[in-house]
Design a protein around this motif. Structure first.
Motif, PDB file in Angstrom:
ATOM      1  N   GLY A  29     115.686  41.713  30.667  1.00 15.65           N
ATOM      2  CA  GLY A  29     116.751  41.385  29.185  1.00 15.65           C
ATOM      3  C   GLY A  29     117.730  42.018  29.246  1.00 15.65           C
ATOM      4  O   GLY A  29     118.850  42.672  28.738  1.00 15.65           O
ATOM      5  N   LEU A  38     125.046  40.463  29.630  1.00 17.89           N
ATOM      6  CA  LEU A  38     124.135  39.488  28.569  1.00 17.89           C
ATOM      7  C   LEU A  38     123.717  39.880  27.259  1.00 17.89           C
ATOM      8  O   LEU A  38     123.061  41.139  27.644  1.00 17.89           O
ATOM      9  CB  LEU A  38     123.136  38.999  29.692  1.00 17.89           C
ATOM     10  N   ALA A  42     118.291  36.802  24.460  1.00 14.55           N
ATOM     11  CA  ALA A  42     118.567  35.607  24.962  1.00 14.55           C
ATOM     12  C   ALA A  42     118.447  35.291  26.352  1.00 14.55           C
ATOM     13  O   ALA A  42     117.207  34.384  26.535  1.00 14.55           O
ATOM     14  CB  ALA A  42     119.848  34.794  24.754  1.00 14.55           C
ATOM     15  N   ALA A  43     118.102  36.173  27.447  1.00 20.21           N
ATOM     16  CA  ALA A  43     117.754  36.406  28.697  1.00 20.21           C
ATOM     17  C   ALA A  43     116.418  36.604  28.756  1.00 20.21           C
ATOM     18  O   ALA A  43     115.648  35.421  29.519  1.00 20.21           O
ATOM     19  CB  ALA A  43     118.508  37.650  29.354  1.00 20.21           C
ATOM     20  N   CYS A  46     115.064  32.639  27.719  1.00 21.92           N
ATOM     21  CA  CYS A  46     115.102  32.193  28.518  1.00 21.92           C
ATOM     22  C   CYS A  46     114.592  32.326  29.974  1.00 21.92           C
ATOM     23  O   CYS A  46     114.055  31.314  30.898  1.00 21.92           O
ATOM     24  CB  CYS A  46     116.982  32.077  29.323  1.00 21.92           C
ATOM     25  N   ALA A  67     116.549  31.949  35.322  1.00 19.87           N
ATOM     26  CA  ALA A  67     116.652  30.742  33.839  1.00 19.87           C
ATOM     27  C   ALA A  67     118.515  30.853  33.667  1.00 19.87           C
ATOM     28  O   ALA A  67     119.075  31.526  34.608  1.00 19.87           O
ATOM     29  CB  ALA A  67     116.321  32.186  33.054  1.00 19.87           C
ATOM     30  N   ARG A  68     118.399  29.993  33.178  1.00 18.65           N
ATOM     31  CA  ARG A  68     119.964  29.331  33.121  1.00 18.65           C
ATOM     32  C   ARG A  68     120.137  29.372  31.886  1.00 18.65           C
ATOM     33  O   ARG A  68     119.482  29.587  30.491  1.00 18.65           O
ATOM     34  CB  ARG A  68     120.054  27.310  33.239  1.00 18.65           C
ATOM     35  N   ILE A  69     121.248  30.297  31.265  1.00 16.63           N
ATOM     36  CA  ILE A  69     121.852  30.827  30.642  1.00 16.63           C
ATOM     37  C   ILE A  69     123.556  31.022  29.626  1.00 16.63           C
ATOM     38  O   ILE A  69     124.019  30.957  30.842  1.00 16.63           O
ATOM     39  CB  ILE A  69     121.052  32.418  30.075  1.00 16.63           C
ATOM     40  N   ASP A  70     123.330  30.645  28.623  1.00 19.60           N
ATOM     41  CA  ASP A  70     124.840  30.355  28.735  1.00 19.60           C
ATOM     42  C   ASP A  70     125.376  31.934  28.460  1.00 19.60           C
ATOM     43  O   ASP A  70     125.006  33.165  28.651  1.00 19.60           O
ATOM     44  CB  ASP A  70     124.604  29.693  26.632  1.00 19.60           C
ATOM     45  N   ARG A  72     127.240  32.946  30.911  1.00 20.51           N
ATOM     46  CA  ARG A  72     127.547  33.451  32.484  1.00 20.51           C
ATOM     47  C   ARG A  72     128.292  32.687  32.906  1.00 20.51           C
ATOM     48  O   ARG A  72     128.631  31.613  33.020  1.00 20.51           O
ATOM     49  CB  ARG A  72     126.033  33.610  33.034  1.00 20.51           C
ATOM     50  N   PHE A 103     120.176  34.826  36.501  1.00 17.48           N
ATOM     51  CA  PHE A 103     120.588  34.764  36.098  1.00 17.48           C
ATOM     52  C   PHE A 103     121.648  33.628  36.077  1.00 17.48           C
ATOM     53  O   PHE A 103     122.512  34.167  36.356  1.00 17.48           O
ATOM     54  CB  PHE A 103     120.984  35.387  34.396  1.00 17.48           C
ATOM     55  N   ARG A 106     124.505  28.592  32.781  1.00 20.12           N
ATOM     56  CA  ARG A 106     123.287  26.927  31.955  1.00 20.12           C
ATOM     57  C   ARG A 106     123.522  25.450  32.828  1.00 20.12           C
ATOM     58  O   ARG A 106     123.198  25.463  33.035  1.00 20.12           O
ATOM     59  CB  ARG A 106     124.126  26.478  30.365  1.00 20.12           C
TER      60      ARG A 106
END
Length: 154
Positions: A29, A38, A42-43, A46, A67-70, A72, A103, A106
């Motif tokens: 992360g 990022l 959050a990373a 996730c 992971a899917r992350i907001d 990106r 990563f 989402r």
């Protein structure tokens, strides 16, 4: 797909053996934040959330946390070589020393799956893994991953 689209040279690191999977995810992360902007917290969250669904240690000393992350727009990666393998809880019970984290946005859908398959194919090659394990310079590791992926592009 090209490794240069997924992995910046600055996102390749060599680290000691983490004390836990959580500590490894913190390292991933932090690199994702430093290189791709990022949010590290959050990373990490996730990655842990995805890992709770089942282990991402795919065997033969390789782990592919993802992971899917907001926040990106595209899929990006972080590669870490561990100086000493550690127990990751992999499917084959072997300790892990090569970690490629992805990563994705989402709502990435197929893009995320294609990237995961692409990285998996690259790290399933015993010759590629042997070269990665024989080197400890981040730029060399990036070059190995980039050249290996070009030969697998077909």
């Amino acid at each position: 797909m090209d490794m240069s689209c997924l992995l910046k040279a600055e996102a390749v690191r060599v680290i000691g053996s983490p004390s836990s999977k959580k500590r490894l995810f913190q390292e991933l992360g932090e690199v994702a934040q430093a290189v791709y902007g990022l949010n590290a917290g959050a990373a990490i969250d996730c990655l842990q959330e995805r890992e709770s669904l089942g282990p991402t240690g795919v065997g033969h000393g390789v782990a592919l946390p993802h992971a899917r992350i907001d926040g990106r727009d595209t899929v990006c990666g972080v590669f870490v070589k561990l100086e000493r393998p550690f127990d990751y809880g992999s499917v084959d019970k072997a300790p892990v020393d090569l970690v490629f984290a992805l990563f994705a946005p989402r709502d990435a859908g197929v893009e995320h799956l294609k990237a995961l398959a692409y990285v998996s194919r690259t790290l399933r090659d015993p010759a590629v893994c042997a070269k990665l394990r024989a080197n400890s310079e981040p730029l060399t590791l990036h070059a190995i991953l980039s050249s290996a992926s070009k030969s697998k592009a077909a």
